[in-house]
Each structure stands twice: as structure tokens, then as C-alpha cells.
Motif scaffolding. Structure first.
Motif, PDB file in Angstrom:
ATOM      1  N   UNK A  30      40.769  52.158  50.676  1.00 39.34           N
ATOM      2  CA  UNK A  30      41.952  52.118  49.812  1.00 39.34           C
ATOM      3  C   UNK A  30      42.740  50.830  50.017  1.00 39.34           C
ATOM      4  N   UNK A  31      42.899  50.429  51.295  1.00 40.80           N
ATOM      5  CA  UNK A  31      43.623  49.186  51.597  1.00 40.80           C
ATOM      6  C   UNK A  31      42.881  47.993  51.007  1.00 40.80           C
ATOM      7  N   UNK A  32      41.568  47.953  51.150  1.00 40.73           N
ATOM      8  CA  UNK A  32      40.791  46.835  50.626  1.00 40.73           C
ATOM      9  C   UNK A  32      40.886  46.756  49.113  1.00 40.73           C
ATOM     10  N   UNK A  33      40.797  47.911  48.439  1.00 35.81           N
ATOM     11  CA  UNK A  33      40.937  47.908  46.976  1.00 35.81           C
ATOM     12  C   UNK A  33      42.319  47.415  46.558  1.00 35.81           C
ATOM     13  N   UNK A  34      43.347  47.804  47.332  1.00 35.38           N
ATOM     14  CA  UNK A  34      44.686  47.318  47.023  1.00 35.38           C
ATOM     15  C   UNK A  34      44.812  45.816  47.204  1.00 35.38           C
ATOM     16  N   UNK A  35      44.179  45.278  48.257  1.00 33.12           N
ATOM     17  CA  UNK A  35      44.217  43.832  48.480  1.00 33.12           C
ATOM     18  C   UNK A  35      43.513  43.083  47.351  1.00 33.12           C
ATOM     19  N   UNK A  36      42.381  43.608  46.911  1.00 33.67           N
ATOM     20  CA  UNK A  36      41.644  42.954  45.831  1.00 33.67           C
ATOM     21  C   UNK A  36      42.422  43.046  44.521  1.00 33.67           C
ATOM     22  N   UNK A  37      42.995  44.212  44.256  1.00 36.55           N
ATOM     23  CA  UNK A  37      43.714  44.411  42.999  1.00 36.55           C
ATOM     24  C   UNK A  37      44.953  43.520  42.910  1.00 36.55           C
ATOM     25  N   UNK A  38      45.677  43.401  44.020  1.00 35.94           N
ATOM     26  CA  UNK A  38      46.943  42.654  44.007  1.00 35.94           C
ATOM     27  C   UNK A  38      46.796  41.313  44.713  1.00 35.94           C
ATOM     28  N   UNK A  39      45.598  40.720  44.670  1.00 38.66           N
ATOM     29  CA  UNK A  39      45.357  39.481  45.402  1.00 38.66           C
ATOM     30  C   UNK A  39      46.268  38.350  44.957  1.00 38.66           C
ATOM     31  N   UNK A  40      46.616  38.320  43.677  1.00 38.32           N
ATOM     32  CA  UNK A  40      47.506  37.247  43.196  1.00 38.32           C
ATOM     33  C   UNK A  40      48.885  37.353  43.846  1.00 38.32           C
ATOM     34  N   UNK A  41      49.397  38.580  43.969  1.00 39.43           N
ATOM     35  CA  UNK A  41      50.704  38.764  44.596  1.00 39.43           C
ATOM     36  C   UNK A  41      50.665  38.396  46.077  1.00 39.43           C
ATOM     37  N   UNK A  42      49.580  38.764  46.750  1.00 34.87           N
ATOM     38  CA  UNK A  42      49.470  38.421  48.176  1.00 34.87           C
ATOM     39  C   UNK A  42      49.326  36.918  48.377  1.00 34.87           C
ATOM     40  N   UNK A  44      50.713  34.679  46.451  1.00 32.88           N
ATOM     41  CA  UNK A  44      52.067  34.147  46.248  1.00 32.88           C
ATOM     42  C   UNK A  44      52.914  34.357  47.502  1.00 32.88           C
ATOM     43  N   UNK A  45      52.749  35.537  48.138  1.00 37.18           N
ATOM     44  CA  UNK A  45      53.555  35.852  49.322  1.00 37.18           C
ATOM     45  C   UNK A  45      53.042  35.173  50.581  1.00 37.18           C
ATOM     46  N   UNK A  46      51.812  34.652  50.556  1.00 33.96           N
ATOM     47  CA  UNK A  46      51.204  34.079  51.764  1.00 33.96           C
ATOM     48  C   UNK A  46      52.026  32.948  52.384  1.00 33.96           C
ATOM     49  N   UNK A  47      52.528  31.960  51.600  1.00 35.37           N
ATOM     50  CA  UNK A  47      53.329  30.898  52.236  1.00 35.37           C
ATOM     51  C   UNK A  47      54.568  31.436  52.950  1.00 35.37           C
TER      52      UNK A  47
END
Length: 327
Positions: A30-42, A44-47
Motif C-alpha cells: 500500500x505504501x509503495x502504491x501511494x509513493x508511485x501514485x503521488x510521486x510528483x508531490x513527493x 516537489x516536497x523532496x527539496x
């Protein structure tokens, strides 16, 4: 062995032990699917996350030198461990109570006089119906925020100087005695507060204006149908709608009760007002940078941080009793 004989039922703990790996795999999936689905948001938040990790969390190991007699020659790990010696020295120092008094007094004045002003100013700006006029006013009140404290201090000296200050020239022109604003201990705390108000009150309206803009217009229409005027609408619709934002910012503000701001105080301090101007920030600068007492100044800074965390927790607990806590 009889093949028709039924197998013994699994005990509850045996069944749970068999289910745990499946549950873990399901959660990871479930966590992995969430990371893949919202990868653009993550991404953006990475910096931002990287910034906090590198400059906020990783340097927290440095607070260990508050419990050591740190010297650059011995290094971080080889310096002598002294426990709470620096804290005992700080609390037994007669300057501690003076620093505490000055810091709390300046912050309490700011909390009482400065904190409500952005709320009031944002409500007043929201009531301006001409969009072009509203934008002009916003630009004017935002502008001081972009000036450095060096410029603010220079403007203050030009306005309030006893010899050449514009205010004192006006006072002298009216036949009155000049007032010594810059070296008078009785007005120093107020002077700092009014500087902060002029510089930051306009910028503080940004969050409140955003909160007001999110209020449902139907609430105002319902209030008008009930006969409420503009003041009643503000009191019964606007303020309750932004109450959560006010509480959150108040909690954050109280968490900084031990911080005054080094640059402003340092620039405005002179020998005549040093007794009421010395705060924890300037004390850390003197002891840590000028006198190279790195462990001692770190202990002072750690004390400030711990008190700030305690104040945030207490304020949030009180807010939760009124249904407005953050966590």
C-alpha cells in the motif's frame, strides 16, 4: 492415521503469527502504491525534506557539546564530558534573571501589541471593495518586510536621533523639550515592538487574508438575511472561520517566547540601554562567538529550545481543551 480425522484448530496466537507477514506485505504494498501514485508531490516536497534533514535534524548532534568542555583541538568526540556543568554555571550567573526578564518582557509586549494587528489589518483589507485600492494598500503594507534590519535601524536613527532626528526637530519646533528615544531605558522595549509592528504587521496579513478568502460566501449571505451588518458579520462569521488559524499561529508564536531576534536588538543596543537590551540571543553571540565559549553558549541555546518546546506543548494542551489543538 485416519485421513478422515479433522485437523486440530489453530490456536489464536498461531493464526496471528501466520497473518503478520501477510499484513506487513500488504502495508508495504500500500505504501509503495501511494509513493508511485503521488510521486510528483513527493518530488516537489523532496527539496524541503532534504533541507530540514541537512540543516535542522542532522546538526542536532551538535547539542552534545553543551555537555562537554569542547575544544577545537580535541574535536567533537574527544572533548571532555562535563555533564550539566555549563547549565549550572548559567543558572547561577546573576545575568540569567536579567536576560530572562528582558527576553520575556519584549516578547510579551510583542504578543499583546503586535500579534492582534495582522488580524485586524487583514479584516480591514478584506472590507475594501475597490480591488485596485486594495492591491495598492497591500503593496504599501508589505514593503517594509523586504527591508533589512540594518535599513530599519538607520531609519529609526534618522527619525529619533536627539540632535538631527525629524521627530525631535518637530518637538523642538513646537517649543517642547527634546525627548531621548534611543538612550532611554524606559521606552526601549516599546521602541523594539513598534519597529516590529511597522516592519512585519503587513506581511503577517498574508496568512489571515488567505484564511478569510476560504470562508464560504453563503455564510455572509445567511448573516445578511438575518439582518447582520458588517460588524456583526465580522464578529459572527469571519472571526470564527479563521479561529483555527489564529490558534495555530498563537501556539507557534508562544513557542518563540525565548527568541527576540538577534539582529534587531544588536543594532539598536547602545551603552545606555544595555541593561534592558541584553537578551539570550545577544548573550549567546558574546559568549559563543566573541569569547569562544562554544559549549557554554550551546547550553544556553539548548535551554532556550527546551523552554520553547515546553511552551508549545502547554499552549497546545490548553487549546485542545477549547477544541482547537493542533495534535
Amino acid at each position: 492415521m485416519d485421513p478422515n480425522r479433522s485437523q486440530p484448530a489453530l490456536l489464536p496466537y498461531q493464526d496471528s503469527a501466520q497473518r503478520i507477514p501477510n499484513v506487513k506485505r500488504g502495508r508495504l504494498s500500500t505504501v509503495w502504491r501511494g509513493l508511485v501514485r503521488d510521486r510528483a508531490l513527493y518530488l516537489i516536497a523532496a527539496p524541503m525534506l532534504l533541507y530540514f534533514l541537512l540543516f535542522k535534524y542532522f546538526p542536532m548532534w551538535g547539542v552534545l557539546i553543551a555537555f562537554k568542555n569542547y575544544t577545537p583541538y580535541a574535536g567533537f568526540w574527544q572533548s571532555e564530558w562535563v555533564g550539566f556543568e555549563h547549565f549550572e554555571r548559567f543558572f547561577s550567573n546573576e545575568a540569567f534573571w536579567q536576560l530572562l526578564r528582558n527576553t520575556l518582557a519584549i516578547n510579551l509586549l510583542s504578543l499583546i501589541l503586535f500579534f492582534p494587528l495582522p488580524i485586524l489589518l487583514s479584516i480591514m483589507l478584506n472590507e475594501v471593495r475597490k480591488e485596485w485600492l486594495k492591491r495598492i494598500i497591500q503593496s504599501v503594507v508589505y514593503l517594509p518586510h523586504f527591508l533589512s534590519w540594518v535599513v530599519i535601524a538607520g531609519i529609526t536613527f534618522l527619525m529619533l536621533s536627539t540632535s538631527d532626528g525629524l521627530i525631535n526637530k518637530l518637538i523642538a519646533g513646537m517649543g517642547l523639550a527634546k525627548f531621548d528615544f534611543l538612550t532611554n531605558q524606559s521606552v526601549f522595549w516599546l521602541l523594539l515592538t513598534f519597529q516590529s509592528i511597522w516592519k512585519e504587521a503587513g506581511w503577517g496579513t498574508v496568512i489571515f487574508l488567505a484564511a478569510i478568502a476560504s470562508v464560504d460566501p453563503q455564510l455572509y449571505e445567511a448573516a445578511r438575511m438575518d439582518g447582520a451588518g458588517r460588524v456583526r458579520q465580522i464578529w459572527h462569521v469571519t472571526l470564527p472561520a479563521i479561529r483555527t488559524v489564529i490558534i495555530i499561529l498563537l501556539i507557534l508564536r508562544i513557542g518563540h517566547m525565548m527568541d527576540v531576534g538577534f539582529e534587531q536588538v544588536y543594532l539598536m543596543t547602545n551603552g545606555a540601554v544595555s541593561e534592558v537590551a541584553d537578551v539570550f540571543d545577544t548573550y549567546v553571540y558574546r559568549s559563543g562567538i566573541q569569547q569562544t565559549q562554544f559549549s557554554y553558549s550551546t547550553a544556553v541555546g539548548l535551554f532556550k529550545s527546551i523552554v520553547g518546546v515546553i511552551l508549545v506543548v502547554i499552549t497546545n494542551r490548553l487549546a485542545k481543551k477549547f477544541g482547537e489543538g493542533v495534535y
